[in-house]
Design a protein around this motif. Structure first.
Motif, PDB file in Angstrom:
ATOM      1  N   GLY A 240       0.815  -1.208   0.000  1.00 63.88           N
ATOM      2  CA  GLY A 240       0.000   0.000   0.000  1.00 63.88           C
ATOM      3  C   GLY A 240       0.849   1.258   0.000  1.00 63.88           C
ATOM      4  N   ALA A 241       1.918   1.252   0.772  1.00 60.63           N
ATOM      5  CA  ALA A 241       2.760   2.436   0.866  1.00 60.63           C
ATOM      6  C   ALA A 241       3.535   2.706  -0.410  1.00 60.63           C
ATOM      7  CB  ALA A 241       3.741   2.269   2.035  1.00 60.63           C
ATOM      8  N   GLU A 242       3.826   1.666  -1.186  1.00 62.58           N
ATOM      9  CA  GLU A 242       4.680   1.809  -2.359  1.00 62.58           C
ATOM     10  C   GLU A 242       3.927   2.190  -3.632  1.00 62.58           C
ATOM     11  OE1 GLU A 242       7.804   1.900  -0.534  1.00 62.58           O
ATOM     12  OE2 GLU A 242       8.216   1.473  -2.630  1.00 62.58           O
ATOM     13  N   TRP A 243       2.597   2.114  -3.633  1.00 60.90           N
ATOM     14  CA  TRP A 243       1.866   2.400  -4.873  1.00 60.90           C
ATOM     15  C   TRP A 243       2.196   3.762  -5.474  1.00 60.90           C
ATOM     16  CZ3 TRP A 243      -0.809   0.232  -8.600  1.00 60.90           C
ATOM     17  CH2 TRP A 243      -1.361  -1.032  -8.397  1.00 60.90           C
ATOM     18  N   PRO A 244       2.066   4.861  -4.723  1.00 61.75           N
ATOM     19  CA  PRO A 244       2.267   6.171  -5.368  1.00 61.75           C
ATOM     20  C   PRO A 244       3.638   6.320  -6.001  1.00 61.75           C
ATOM     21  CG  PRO A 244       1.252   6.399  -3.199  1.00 61.75           C
ATOM     22  CD  PRO A 244       1.723   4.982  -3.315  1.00 61.75           C
ATOM     23  N   THR A 245       4.666   5.741  -5.386  1.00 57.29           N
ATOM     24  CA  THR A 245       6.017   5.844  -5.934  1.00 57.29           C
ATOM     25  C   THR A 245       6.218   4.893  -7.103  1.00 57.29           C
ATOM     26  OG1 THR A 245       6.843   6.413  -3.753  1.00 57.29           O
ATOM     27  CG2 THR A 245       8.458   5.662  -5.379  1.00 57.29           C
TER      28      THR A 245
ATOM     29  N   GLU B 152     -11.109   4.630   1.309  1.00 58.98           N
ATOM     30  CA  GLU B 152      -9.691   4.489   0.965  1.00 58.98           C
ATOM     31  C   GLU B 152      -9.498   4.299  -0.539  1.00 58.98           C
ATOM     32  OE1 GLU B 152     -11.352   2.757   3.208  1.00 58.98           O
ATOM     33  OE2 GLU B 152     -10.139   2.232   4.967  1.00 58.98           O
ATOM     34  N   LEU B 153     -10.364   3.501  -1.148  1.00 58.10           N
ATOM     35  CA  LEU B 153     -10.248   3.244  -2.584  1.00 58.10           C
ATOM     36  C   LEU B 153     -10.489   4.511  -3.385  1.00 58.10           C
ATOM     37  CD1 LEU B 153      -9.854   1.142  -4.819  1.00 58.10           C
ATOM     38  CD2 LEU B 153     -12.298   0.630  -4.679  1.00 58.10           C
ATOM     39  N   ALA B 154     -11.515   5.259  -3.014  1.00 60.43           N
ATOM     40  CA  ALA B 154     -11.868   6.465  -3.767  1.00 60.43           C
ATOM     41  C   ALA B 154     -10.759   7.518  -3.701  1.00 60.43           C
ATOM     42  CB  ALA B 154     -13.168   7.046  -3.223  1.00 60.43           C
ATOM     43  N   GLU B 155     -10.015   7.545  -2.590  1.00 62.68           N
ATOM     44  CA  GLU B 155      -8.984   8.579  -2.413  1.00 62.68           C
ATOM     45  C   GLU B 155      -7.635   8.173  -2.994  1.00 62.68           C
ATOM     46  OE1 GLU B 155      -8.894   9.139   1.754  1.00 62.68           O
ATOM     47  OE2 GLU B 155     -10.888  10.084   1.861  1.00 62.68           O
ATOM     48  N   HIS B 156      -7.496   6.927  -3.427  1.00 63.96           N
ATOM     49  CA  HIS B 156      -6.195   6.490  -3.919  1.00 63.96           C
ATOM     50  C   HIS B 156      -5.875   7.149  -5.259  1.00 63.96           C
ATOM     51  CE1 HIS B 156      -2.947   3.846  -5.266  1.00 63.96           C
ATOM     52  NE2 HIS B 156      -2.809   3.531  -3.992  1.00 63.96           N
ATOM     53  N   PRO B 157      -4.647   7.668  -5.458  1.00 64.81           N
ATOM     54  CA  PRO B 157      -4.327   8.421  -6.675  1.00 64.81           C
ATOM     55  C   PRO B 157      -4.394   7.608  -7.965  1.00 64.81           C
ATOM     56  CG  PRO B 157      -2.345   8.006  -5.368  1.00 64.81           C
ATOM     57  CD  PRO B 157      -3.509   7.629  -4.514  1.00 64.81           C
ATOM     58  N   LEU B 158      -4.153   6.295  -7.900  1.00 59.95           N
ATOM     59  CA  LEU B 158      -4.203   5.479  -9.112  1.00 59.95           C
ATOM     60  C   LEU B 158      -5.448   4.617  -9.193  1.00 59.95           C
ATOM     61  CD1 LEU B 158      -0.561   4.236  -9.751  1.00 59.95           C
ATOM     62  CD2 LEU B 158      -1.993   5.576 -11.269  1.00 59.95           C
TER      63      LEU B 158
END
Length: 519
Positions: free
Chosen positions: A83-88, A111-117
């Protein structure tokens, strides 16, 4: 996770990304995908001893066509590595649009709606589903995204190996089955499925339209009415068809395997009435002209249009699947349950070379209605003859070796594909002789890679359909086909009583041991 390297030819269909707390879910999903013929990268079994997990993950993602993310609250926990590594890891959103498959196994809407990807993608939701339906939903949705790469049609005209049609646009950015345009559960989809065939925990997407198996529908009472005009596609879908045609022409020019644009029919509607006096069912199937490339274009059900809607959302949103326009119904197949002279019924497993639901167990033989092979001048095709063609091409059984009866008509509400169910009882051939006959050559041997012969009695056949290791591995119509074959042989009341008794004995009243327990 490091950023994935570019790879020209991925050798895996999916990399499975998950939090350790959802390991059992990930393992279950990997097993379902393996059985369905997908190539899967899964660290729990594929990570070599002694190798860096980060390096293996980096390479595995680079070798995978898509990423399947097992979504739960654990996935977004900051203590979770993934989870922590997704944005990078996936900072280049454009590179991964259409290639990430979110599969929700525990609700975490915020949480899903706010995820950038992940937030802008339409997820596939398995929450609250019994195991059989969860398997069917998962495979059907992923097959929908793969259909352009491994096209298949009705009786299985496609081979594996076709290139992807439509680029990176998969079902992920459009409306999926059971969701509205924003990815929320759609009550209309649930109502479409509410009338679909089911036995206890075994649920399907096959909806019965006419017939109950007990009374056969005679050849004389089936009429096909054909409008000799080609279905007209909406402008954007016509462009998708042009893409398919251009790609296949290019493959043919390069000497590669290319898909033949066979002539088929689109279903405009199915009318039912009763004869005077006997009140026997009369069926009129209304058809128009179509072709295979049109079928492939319209089966991209979750590919987004320019306005963000999808074919599924725009044309298949009505509660009644019979209300869909004809161009969305460019498939009609015949499915036959074969019973040998020594009272064994034949189950066939679709090979991984077919594009439509590979690796799943199906009817004994099936065949799609074809304008090339079944049209008889100005005389419409005969569905009985289509079914007989399937028996000859797939099992090498000739018309004078069996008695055949038409039992029911129905539709797969998930893929908008129509079909008819038949039973064929062999007059002389035993199971052993039929198996030997197949070794002597059949034209369409490649369509099925395995056959099983099961005693044709109510308890054994139903037990086979409901067995835990087989329950989620049926094509949408197969359970109904074999159930109605039992009804035709033993009678509706007997089959209903034996079904209820079997469910009680097996404690299967609709509650399978699912979802997988946490480790």
């Amino acid at each position: 996770m490091a950023h994935p390297h570019a790879q020209d030819s991925p050798d895996k269909d999916f990399f499975i990304s998950y939090a350790r707390a959802d390991e059992r879910w990930a393992e279950w999903i990997a097993g379902v995908l393996d059985t369905a013929g997908f190539a899967v990268a899964f660290d729990l079994r594929d990570l070599p001893a002694g190798r860096s997990a980060v390096q293996w993950m980096d390479d595995a993602i680079a070798r995978s066509e898509r990423i399947l993310a097992v979504i739960s609250p654990h996935y977004f926990d900051r203590r979770s590595f993934v989870g922590a590594e997704w944005p990078t890891a996936f900072s280049d959103r454009r590179r991964w649009d259409g290639r990430i498959v979110p599969v929700v196994v525990e609700e975490c809407e915020a949480e899903l709606a706010e995820h950038p990807l992940l937030g802008h993608l339409t997820p596939l939701r398995l929450t609250g589903l019994p195991e059989g339906r969860a398997r069917t939903e998962l495979v059907a949705r992923l097959e929908s995204s793969r259909a352009a790469r491994y096209p298949g049609f009705g009786g299985g005209q496609g081979f594996r190996g076709g290139q992807e049609i439509g680029g990176d646009q998969g079902f992920l950015t459009g409306q999926g089955s059971g969701g509205d345009q924003g990815g929320r559960p759609d009550p209309r989809a649930d109502r479409r499925r509410a009338e679909c065939f089911r036995i206890g925990p075994l649920r399907t997407t096959w909806r019965l339209v006419e017939g109950d198996g007990e009374e056969a529908i005679t050849r004389e009472n089936v009429r096909l009415s054909i409008t000799p005009e080609f279905v007209e596609l909406p402008e954007e879908m016509a462009a998708w068809r042009d893409e398919i045609a251009a790609e296949q022409a290019e493959r043919r020019a390069k000497g590669l395997h290319a898909l033949w644009n066979g002539k088929c029919y689109a279903v405009e509607g199915l009318g039912v009435s009763r004869t005077v006096g006997e009140e026997a069912p009369e069926v009129c199937l209304r058809l128009r002209h179509a072709d295979y490339y049109t079928f492939l274009a319209t089966q991209q059900l979750d590919r987004p249009f320019a306005d963000g809607t999808t074919p599924r959302g725009r044309y298949l949103s009505a509660e009644d699947p019979e209300d869909a326009p004809a161009f969305m119904s460019c498939s009609f197949g015949t499915n036959v349950a074969v019973v040998t002279h020594d009272h064994q019924v034949v189950f066939s497993r679709r090979s991984n070379r077919v594009g439509s639901l590979p690796g799943l167990w199906s009817s004994s033989a099936n065949e799609a209605l074809s304008r090339d092979l079944d049209a008889r001048g100005r005389t419409p095709p005969d569905l009985y003859d289509v079914a007989k063609r399937g028996l000859a091409e797939e099992l090498n059984i000739q018309p004078d070796e069996y008695r055949i009866r038409l039992l029911t008509f129905g539709i797969d509400v998930e893929l908008q594909q129509w079909g008819a169910f038949f039973i064929a009882e062999l007059s002389r051939l035993s199971a052993a002789q039929l198996g030997e006959r197949r070794t002597q050559g059949v034209p369409d041997r490649w369509e099925h890679d395995h056959h099983e012969y099961v005693p044709f009695d109510v308890d054994t056949v139903l037990g086979h359909l409901l067995s835990e290791d087989r329950r989620g591995l049926w094509t949408p119509g197969a359970p109904g086909l074999f159930y109605f074959a039992l009804v035709n042989r033993f009678g509706k009341r007997t089959v209903q009583r034996r079904t209820a008794a079997l469910l009680r004995r097996l404690d299967l009243g609709g509650r399978p041991p699912f979802p997988p327990a946490a480790p």
